[in-house]
Design an enzyme around this catalytic site. Structure first.
Site, PDB file in Angstrom:
ATOM      1  N   ASP A   1       0.830  -1.195   0.000  1.00 46.25           N
ATOM      2  CA  ASP A   1       0.000   0.000   0.000  1.00 46.25           C
ATOM      3  C   ASP A   1       0.868   1.250   0.000  1.00 46.25           C
ATOM      4  O   ASP A   1       0.648   2.175  -0.767  1.00 46.25           O
ATOM      5  CB  ASP A   1      -0.970   0.008   1.200  1.00 46.25           C
ATOM      6  CG  ASP A   1      -0.268  -0.251   2.531  1.00 46.25           C
ATOM      7  OD1 ASP A   1       0.944  -0.578   2.551  1.00 46.25           O
ATOM      8  OD2 ASP A   1      -0.939  -0.141   3.581  1.00 46.25           O
TER       9      ASP A   1
ATOM     10  N   ASP B   1       7.117   3.848   3.193  1.00 47.60           N
ATOM     11  CA  ASP B   1       7.382   5.046   3.988  1.00 47.60           C
ATOM     12  C   ASP B   1       8.902   5.144   4.202  1.00 47.60           C
ATOM     13  O   ASP B   1       9.612   5.676   3.367  1.00 47.60           O
ATOM     14  CB  ASP B   1       6.589   4.900   5.292  1.00 47.60           C
ATOM     15  CG  ASP B   1       6.688   6.089   6.205  1.00 47.60           C
ATOM     16  OD1 ASP B   1       6.994   7.184   5.725  1.00 47.60           O
ATOM     17  OD2 ASP B   1       6.453   5.928   7.424  1.00 47.60           O
TER      18      ASP B   1
ATOM     19  N   LYS C   1       6.539   7.734   0.039  1.00 41.58           N
ATOM     20  CA  LYS C   1       6.948   9.023   0.596  1.00 41.58           C
ATOM     21  C   LYS C   1       8.459   9.139   0.420  1.00 41.58           C
ATOM     22  O   LYS C   1       9.213   8.692   1.291  1.00 41.58           O
ATOM     23  CB  LYS C   1       6.613   9.076   2.099  1.00 41.58           C
ATOM     24  CG  LYS C   1       5.132   9.035   2.414  1.00 41.58           C
ATOM     25  CD  LYS C   1       4.955   9.025   3.932  1.00 41.58           C
ATOM     26  CE  LYS C   1       3.515   8.878   4.324  1.00 41.58           C
ATOM     27  NZ  LYS C   1       3.365   8.601   5.764  1.00 41.58           N
TER      28      LYS C   1
ATOM     29  N   PHE D   1       0.908  11.667   7.180  1.00 41.79           N
ATOM     30  CA  PHE D   1       0.148  10.438   7.407  1.00 41.79           C
ATOM     31  C   PHE D   1      -1.148  10.458   6.595  1.00 41.79           C
ATOM     32  O   PHE D   1      -1.878  11.452   6.588  1.00 41.79           O
ATOM     33  CB  PHE D   1      -0.158  10.299   8.901  1.00 41.79           C
ATOM     34  CG  PHE D   1      -0.707   8.955   9.259  1.00 41.79           C
ATOM     35  CD1 PHE D   1       0.132   7.857   9.385  1.00 41.79           C
ATOM     36  CD2 PHE D   1      -2.069   8.779   9.466  1.00 41.79           C
ATOM     37  CE1 PHE D   1      -0.371   6.605   9.703  1.00 41.79           C
ATOM     38  CE2 PHE D   1      -2.593   7.532   9.786  1.00 41.79           C
ATOM     39  CZ  PHE D   1      -1.739   6.444   9.909  1.00 41.79           C
TER      40      PHE D   1
HETATM   41  P1  5GP Z   1       7.980   1.422   6.203  1.00 37.69           P
HETATM   42  O1  5GP Z   1       8.554   0.152   6.694  1.00 37.69           O
HETATM   43  O2  5GP Z   1       8.184   1.664   4.711  1.00 37.69           O
HETATM   44  O3  5GP Z   1       8.427   2.611   7.018  1.00 37.69           O
HETATM   45  O4  5GP Z   1       6.436   1.386   6.507  1.00 37.69           O
HETATM   46  C1  5GP Z   1       5.561   0.661   5.782  1.00 37.69           C
HETATM   47  C2  5GP Z   1       4.262   0.485   6.544  1.00 37.69           C
HETATM   48  O5  5GP Z   1       4.006   1.537   7.487  1.00 37.69           O
HETATM   49  C3  5GP Z   1       3.114   0.521   5.567  1.00 37.69           C
HETATM   50  O6  5GP Z   1       2.878  -0.749   4.990  1.00 37.69           O
HETATM   51  C4  5GP Z   1       1.978   1.019   6.450  1.00 37.69           C
HETATM   52  O7  5GP Z   1       1.409  -0.075   7.126  1.00 37.69           O
HETATM   53  C5  5GP Z   1       2.646   1.924   7.469  1.00 37.69           C
HETATM   54  N1  5GP Z   1       2.536   3.340   7.053  1.00 37.69           N
HETATM   55  C6  5GP Z   1       3.542   4.142   6.677  1.00 37.69           C
HETATM   56  N2  5GP Z   1       3.093   5.385   6.369  1.00 37.69           N
HETATM   57  C7  5GP Z   1       1.744   5.347   6.536  1.00 37.69           C
HETATM   58  C8  5GP Z   1       0.699   6.337   6.363  1.00 37.69           C
HETATM   59  O8  5GP Z   1       0.880   7.502   5.974  1.00 37.69           O
HETATM   60  N3  5GP Z   1      -0.566   5.913   6.646  1.00 37.69           N
HETATM   61  C9  5GP Z   1      -0.852   4.651   7.072  1.00 37.69           C
HETATM   62  N4  5GP Z   1      -2.133   4.381   7.319  1.00 37.69           N
HETATM   63  N5  5GP Z   1       0.114   3.714   7.251  1.00 37.69           N
HETATM   64  C10 5GP Z   1       1.398   4.055   6.979  1.00 37.69           C
END
Ligand code: 5GP
Length: 177
Positions: free
Chosen positions: A103, A106, A134, A155
């Site tokens: 989805d 981040d 992002k 977010f």
């Molecule tokens: P990463 O490991 O890339 O930092 O984070 C990935 C996970 O963090 C995503 O699959 C999601 O579950 C959560 N996440 C990161 N940013 C957002 C955001 O803006 N909104 C939501 N709802 N979940 C996020």
């Protein structure tokens, strides 16, 4: 523009349902073009990617399979770092053309730590398709092969993404005020 309240926080509309649909169709057509005759295996990461995965898969017109996994992270006993494991990974990735469906990427931490485990099964190729990214938050080197939208480091909820369990059923994507 209507402000919505989810739990204690307020969100404003950011991406409309039609903007999302347009980019999902564009990503699907790129994949259809690149994987013609290759019978790719999509692996969608639950929970957040379930709506994107379903909509994307509906626009895949080539032969393809899809499977769903959940990632769980726990503290390693011997190492201080987090260990990420997949729950429900029943597909054999050996010699498959694999496309991960996320989805949102981040910091990139989740996929950066998880992808090597998939590489162990020696897929022919391993690519990433994510609806949202992002770039301003990325901390780990990660190549995103198929992307819906680059978004600012704020977010978001809706279209499968939640804030503390709520908001996944919103058709649009909303951003924290
Ligand atoms: P990463 O490991 O890339 O930092 O984070 C990935 C996970 O963090 C995503 O699959 C999601 O579950 C959560 N996440 C990161 N940013 C957002 C955001 O803006 N909104 C939501 N709802 N979940 C996020």
């Amino acid at each position: 523009m209507p402000v919505i309240k989810v739990h204690d926080k307020e969100f404003v509309p950011y991406l409309s349902a039609s903007e999302i649909e347009e980019q999902v169709k564009r990503v699907a057509s790129e994949i259809n073009r690149d994987y013609e005759g290759k019978k790719p295996l999509f692996i969608a990461i639950l929970n957040g990617a379930f709506i994107f995965a379903a909509d994307l898969f509906k626009h895949i017109t080539i032969e393809a399979e899809i499977s769903f996994i959940k990632l769980a992270s726990y503290k390693g006993i011997k190492t201080s770092g987090k260990v990420i494991t997949a729950i429900g990974l029943d597909a054999d990735l050996h010699r498959r053309e694999v496309i991960i469906i996320e989805d949102i990427v981040d910091t990139g931490k989740t996929l950066f730590h998880f992808l090597p485990q998939l590489q162990h099964q020696h897929p022919t190729s391993l690519k990433i398709a994510t609806l949202l990214h992002k770039p301003g938050a990325l901390l780990h080197p990660l190549k995103i092969d198929y992307l819906g939208f680059n978004i600012p480091n704020k977010f978001v909820i809706g279209y499968g993404l939640d804030y503390d369990g709520l908001g996944r059923n919103i058709k649009e994507i909303y951003q924290l005020v």
